[in-house]
Motif scaffolding. Sequence first.
Motif, PDB file in Angstrom:
ATOM      1  N   ASP A 154      99.777  -4.684  67.129  1.00  0.00           N
ATOM      2  CA  ASP A 154      98.859  -4.991  68.229  1.00  0.00           C
ATOM      3  C   ASP A 154      98.713  -6.502  68.399  1.00  0.00           C
ATOM      4  OD1 ASP A 154      98.535  -2.269  68.522  1.00  0.00           O
ATOM      5  OD2 ASP A 154      96.804  -2.197  67.195  1.00  0.00           O
ATOM      6  N   ASN A 155      97.450  -6.962  68.417  1.00  0.00           N
ATOM      7  CA  ASN A 155      97.210  -8.392  68.604  1.00  0.00           C
ATOM      8  C   ASN A 155      96.984  -9.125  67.291  1.00  0.00           C
ATOM      9  OD1 ASN A 155      97.581  -8.336  71.333  1.00  0.00           O
ATOM     10  ND2 ASN A 155      95.405  -8.181  71.822  1.00  0.00           N
ATOM     11  N   VAL A 156      97.604  -8.648  66.242  1.00  0.00           N
ATOM     12  CA  VAL A 156      97.535  -9.328  64.943  1.00  0.00           C
ATOM     13  C   VAL A 156      98.914  -9.911  64.627  1.00  0.00           C
ATOM     14  CG1 VAL A 156      97.095  -9.076  62.478  1.00  0.00           C
ATOM     15  CG2 VAL A 156      95.695  -7.822  64.128  1.00  0.00           C
ATOM     16  N   VAL A 203      96.402 -14.164  62.497  1.00  0.00           N
ATOM     17  CA  VAL A 203      95.699 -14.445  63.749  1.00  0.00           C
ATOM     18  C   VAL A 203      95.429 -13.123  64.460  1.00  0.00           C
ATOM     19  CG1 VAL A 203      95.819 -15.607  65.984  1.00  0.00           C
ATOM     20  CG2 VAL A 203      96.893 -16.660  63.995  1.00  0.00           C
ATOM     21  N   GLN A 204      94.175 -12.909  64.871  1.00  0.00           N
ATOM     22  CA  GLN A 204      93.814 -11.765  65.705  1.00  0.00           C
ATOM     23  C   GLN A 204      93.130 -12.307  66.941  1.00  0.00           C
ATOM     24  OE1 GLN A 204      90.491 -10.489  66.501  1.00  0.00           O
ATOM     25  NE2 GLN A 204      90.395  -8.345  65.857  1.00  0.00           N
ATOM     26  N   PHE A 205      93.525 -11.827  68.123  1.00  0.00           N
ATOM     27  CA  PHE A 205      92.883 -12.340  69.334  1.00  0.00           C
ATOM     28  C   PHE A 205      92.653 -11.223  70.350  1.00  0.00           C
ATOM     29  CE2 PHE A 205      96.718 -12.144  71.859  1.00  0.00           C
ATOM     30  CZ  PHE A 205      97.742 -12.393  70.959  1.00  0.00           C
ATOM     31  N   GLY A 206      91.765 -11.515  71.293  1.00  0.00           N
ATOM     32  CA  GLY A 206      91.411 -10.543  72.335  1.00  0.00           C
ATOM     33  C   GLY A 206      90.371 -11.177  73.247  1.00  0.00           C
ATOM     34  N   ASP A 207      89.610 -10.331  73.956  1.00  0.00           N
ATOM     35  CA  ASP A 207      88.647 -10.843  74.929  1.00  0.00           C
ATOM     36  C   ASP A 207      87.560 -11.713  74.285  1.00  0.00           C
ATOM     37  OD1 ASP A 207      90.002  -9.599  76.938  1.00  0.00           O
ATOM     38  OD2 ASP A 207      88.717  -7.806  76.969  1.00  0.00           O
ATOM     39  N   ASP A 208      87.220 -11.427  73.043  1.00  0.00           N
ATOM     40  CA  ASP A 208      86.170 -12.211  72.368  1.00  0.00           C
ATOM     41  C   ASP A 208      86.661 -13.586  71.917  1.00  0.00           C
ATOM     42  OD1 ASP A 208      84.513 -10.036  72.647  1.00  0.00           O
ATOM     43  OD2 ASP A 208      84.776  -9.332  70.580  1.00  0.00           O
ATOM     44  N   PHE A 220      84.808  -7.627  65.944  1.00  0.00           N
ATOM     45  CA  PHE A 220      85.354  -8.688  66.777  1.00  0.00           C
ATOM     46  C   PHE A 220      86.571  -8.160  67.529  1.00  0.00           C
ATOM     47  CE2 PHE A 220      87.785 -12.779  67.218  1.00  0.00           C
ATOM     48  CZ  PHE A 220      86.846 -13.464  67.987  1.00  0.00           C
ATOM     49  N   ASN A 221      86.597  -8.375  68.834  1.00  0.00           N
ATOM     50  CA  ASN A 221      87.700  -7.874  69.676  1.00  0.00           C
ATOM     51  C   ASN A 221      87.877  -6.368  69.527  1.00  0.00           C
ATOM     52  OD1 ASN A 221      88.496 -10.299  70.947  1.00  0.00           O
ATOM     53  ND2 ASN A 221      89.624 -10.941  69.120  1.00  0.00           N
ATOM     54  N   ASP A 222      86.774  -5.632  69.636  1.00  0.00           N
ATOM     55  CA  ASP A 222      86.811  -4.170  69.554  1.00  0.00           C
ATOM     56  C   ASP A 222      87.431  -3.673  68.259  1.00  0.00           C
ATOM     57  OD1 ASP A 222      85.683  -3.858  72.129  1.00  0.00           O
ATOM     58  OD2 ASP A 222      87.661  -4.236  73.028  1.00  0.00           O
ATOM     59  N   GLU A 223      87.264  -4.445  67.228  1.00  0.00           N
ATOM     60  CA  GLU A 223      87.855  -4.058  65.954  1.00  0.00           C
ATOM     61  C   GLU A 223      86.864  -4.301  64.824  1.00  0.00           C
ATOM     62  OE1 GLU A 223      91.822  -3.929  63.741  1.00  0.00           O
ATOM     63  OE2 GLU A 223      91.703  -5.938  64.618  1.00  0.00           O
ATOM     64  N   ALA A 224      86.765  -3.316  63.911  1.00  0.00           N
ATOM     65  CA  ALA A 224      85.957  -3.494  62.707  1.00  0.00           C
ATOM     66  C   ALA A 224      86.792  -4.210  61.659  1.00  0.00           C
ATOM     67  CB  ALA A 224      85.504  -2.138  62.176  1.00  0.00           C
ATOM     68  N   LEU A 225      86.225  -5.296  61.121  1.00  0.00           N
ATOM     69  CA  LEU A 225      86.882  -6.008  60.028  1.00  0.00           C
ATOM     70  C   LEU A 225      86.042  -5.869  58.775  1.00  0.00           C
ATOM     71  CD1 LEU A 225      87.838  -7.707  62.701  1.00  0.00           C
ATOM     72  CD2 LEU A 225      88.479  -9.385  61.014  1.00  0.00           C
ATOM     73  N   GLU A 226      86.711  -5.647  57.647  1.00  0.00           N
ATOM     74  CA  GLU A 226      86.014  -5.630  56.366  1.00  0.00           C
ATOM     75  C   GLU A 226      86.556  -6.755  55.496  1.00  0.00           C
ATOM     76  OE1 GLU A 226      85.533  -1.912  54.240  1.00  0.00           O
ATOM     77  OE2 GLU A 226      86.144  -0.837  56.047  1.00  0.00           O
ATOM     78  N   PHE A 227      85.633  -7.504  54.894  1.00  0.00           N
ATOM     79  CA  PHE A 227      86.000  -8.531  53.921  1.00  0.00           C
ATOM     80  C   PHE A 227      85.633  -7.975  52.548  1.00  0.00           C
ATOM     81  CE2 PHE A 227      84.353 -10.994  57.700  1.00  0.00           C
ATOM     82  CZ  PHE A 227      85.604 -11.161  58.278  1.00  0.00           C
ATOM     83  N   LEU A 228      86.629  -7.699  51.743  1.00  0.00           N
ATOM     84  CA  LEU A 228      86.406  -6.989  50.486  1.00  0.00           C
ATOM     85  C   LEU A 228      86.597  -7.937  49.306  1.00  0.00           C
ATOM     86  CD1 LEU A 228      88.501  -3.886  51.569  1.00  0.00           C
ATOM     87  CD2 LEU A 228      85.997  -4.023  51.453  1.00  0.00           C
ATOM     88  N   LEU A 277      89.995  -9.609  50.338  1.00  0.00           N
ATOM     89  CA  LEU A 277      90.999  -8.982  51.192  1.00  0.00           C
ATOM     90  C   LEU A 277      90.374  -8.856  52.575  1.00  0.00           C
ATOM     91  CD1 LEU A 277      91.992  -5.994  48.854  1.00  0.00           C
ATOM     92  CD2 LEU A 277      93.208  -8.173  49.097  1.00  0.00           C
ATOM     93  N   VAL A 278      91.162  -9.089  53.619  1.00  0.00           N
ATOM     94  CA  VAL A 278      90.664  -8.938  54.986  1.00  0.00           C
ATOM     95  C   VAL A 278      91.347  -7.727  55.604  1.00  0.00           C
ATOM     96  CG1 VAL A 278      90.370 -10.026  57.224  1.00  0.00           C
ATOM     97  CG2 VAL A 278      90.332 -11.428  55.152  1.00  0.00           C
ATOM     98  N   TYR A 279      90.540  -6.705  55.931  1.00  0.00           N
ATOM     99  CA  TYR A 279      91.068  -5.424  56.396  1.00  0.00           C
ATOM    100  C   TYR A 279      90.743  -5.265  57.878  1.00  0.00           C
ATOM    101  CZ  TYR A 279      91.667  -0.286  56.385  1.00  0.00           C
ATOM    102  OH  TYR A 279      92.042   1.006  56.644  1.00  0.00           O
ATOM    103  N   PHE A 280      91.783  -5.266  58.706  1.00  0.00           N
ATOM    104  CA  PHE A 280      91.646  -5.033  60.151  1.00  0.00           C
ATOM    105  C   PHE A 280      91.788  -3.528  60.365  1.00  0.00           C
ATOM    106  CE2 PHE A 280      92.027  -9.450  61.620  1.00  0.00           C
ATOM    107  CZ  PHE A 280      92.624 -10.065  60.526  1.00  0.00           C
ATOM    108  N   ARG A 281      90.663  -2.857  60.632  1.00  0.00           N
ATOM    109  CA  ARG A 281      90.680  -1.388  60.564  1.00  0.00           C
ATOM    110  C   ARG A 281      91.384  -0.727  61.735  1.00  0.00           C
ATOM    111  NH1 ARG A 281      84.949   0.591  58.169  1.00  0.00           N
ATOM    112  NH2 ARG A 281      84.915   1.501  60.243  1.00  0.00           N
ATOM    113  N   ARG A 282      91.270  -1.282  62.949  1.00  0.00           N
ATOM    114  CA  ARG A 282      91.937  -0.649  64.094  1.00  0.00           C
ATOM    115  C   ARG A 282      93.418  -1.016  64.123  1.00  0.00           C
ATOM    116  NH1 ARG A 282      93.043  -2.440  68.939  1.00  0.00           N
ATOM    117  NH2 ARG A 282      91.592  -4.169  68.842  1.00  0.00           N
ATOM    118  N   SER A 283      93.711  -2.280  63.912  1.00  0.00           N
ATOM    119  CA  SER A 283      95.110  -2.711  63.891  1.00  0.00           C
ATOM    120  C   SER A 283      95.839  -2.172  62.667  1.00  0.00           C
ATOM    121  CB  SER A 283      95.201  -4.236  63.888  1.00  0.00           C
ATOM    122  OG  SER A 283      94.449  -4.788  64.938  1.00  0.00           O
ATOM    123  N   ASP A 284      95.064  -1.798  61.619  1.00  0.00           N
ATOM    124  CA  ASP A 284      95.629  -1.265  60.380  1.00  0.00           C
ATOM    125  C   ASP A 284      96.503  -2.303  59.675  1.00  0.00           C
ATOM    126  OD1 ASP A 284      95.806   0.620  58.444  1.00  0.00           O
ATOM    127  OD2 ASP A 284      97.303   1.878  59.453  1.00  0.00           O
TER     128      ASP A 284
END
Length: 317
Positions: A36-38, A50-55, A166-174, A186-193
């Motif tokens: 996706d946008n990652v 890098v992750q980007f979108g409308d935000d 951020f950008n319609d995506e849940a991020l988890e910092f673990l 660890l940075v987990y981009f949940r929608r982009s997987d």
Amino acid sequence: VIGAAIVVVGALATATGLAQQRNFDDVEVQAFQVQDNVYMLVGAGGNMTVQFGDDGVLVVDTQFAEMADKLLAKIAELSGGKPIRWVVNTHVHGDHVGGNERFRRAGDAIVAGNVAVEVGGNAGALIVAHENVSLRMARPGPNQPATPAAAFPTDTFFDEQHELYFNDEALEFLYQPAAHTDGDILVYFRRSDVISTGDIYNTTGYPFVDVARGGTINGIIDGLNTIIRLTVPRDKQEGGTMVIPGHGRISDEADVVEYRDMVTIIRDRVQAMIDEDMTLDQVLAAVPSSDYDGRYGSTDGAPQRFVEAIYRTLGGQ
Ligand SMILES: [Zn+2]
């Protein structure tokens, strides 16, 4: 720092043919779409995500300060000129946070209400990291330069998990305690997987256990197991959840499993030697990493540094 610097210079020299002198002029930034946008941006130092979108734009790690112009130019090209809102730091090392100040100043946080009044408009991008990253920056070790105020994290956390939408995506910092350092996430981009691992995982060599900054071998293995727990392979194929390592190429779960197994096998060998009361010199002479050194230990002294870090953090005397 010296250990990290040697690893970085070694990796740089191998990758680009540069001599010992640190010269970034010829380093080009390459962008790889992960999902996706990652994107993964490769230049000098640790990989940038890098992750980007409308935000706007969120980046994970900032390489070296000297790379900032080229990275910002590439990000503007990819995102169509969207503002940098968030910088995330996976840990404190200079090849991952060196561009913090430039990215903060180039960026523009989303602020509203009282906060907007407080900061008086554009306060730059926000920088999020584990609390221990700030503490390490505030008390630099020997040979470590002081950190400019604008490079410090603005948003720190000290619990196991921190979240951002951020950008319609849940991020988890673990948070991964006592792993590569004492401040790894660890940075987990949940929608982009996609998982951005920092230096808990790399594809270029043995893990660097920064014992002076609270790293331990068992924390590294715990971190690798966390990555494996989160990743899901595509059915009977490569792919699925994608993994961006601190250094090296984009990976999937199978790559991390192979790496975790290698690290665990060498750890177990060193533990067995400690159980037999072997001294560090005896352990080093036995070369418990020998069958992996061709693949992971090609830089000068890398196998010895790795084995010594295992020995020390397992409590060998
Ligand atoms: Zn590092």
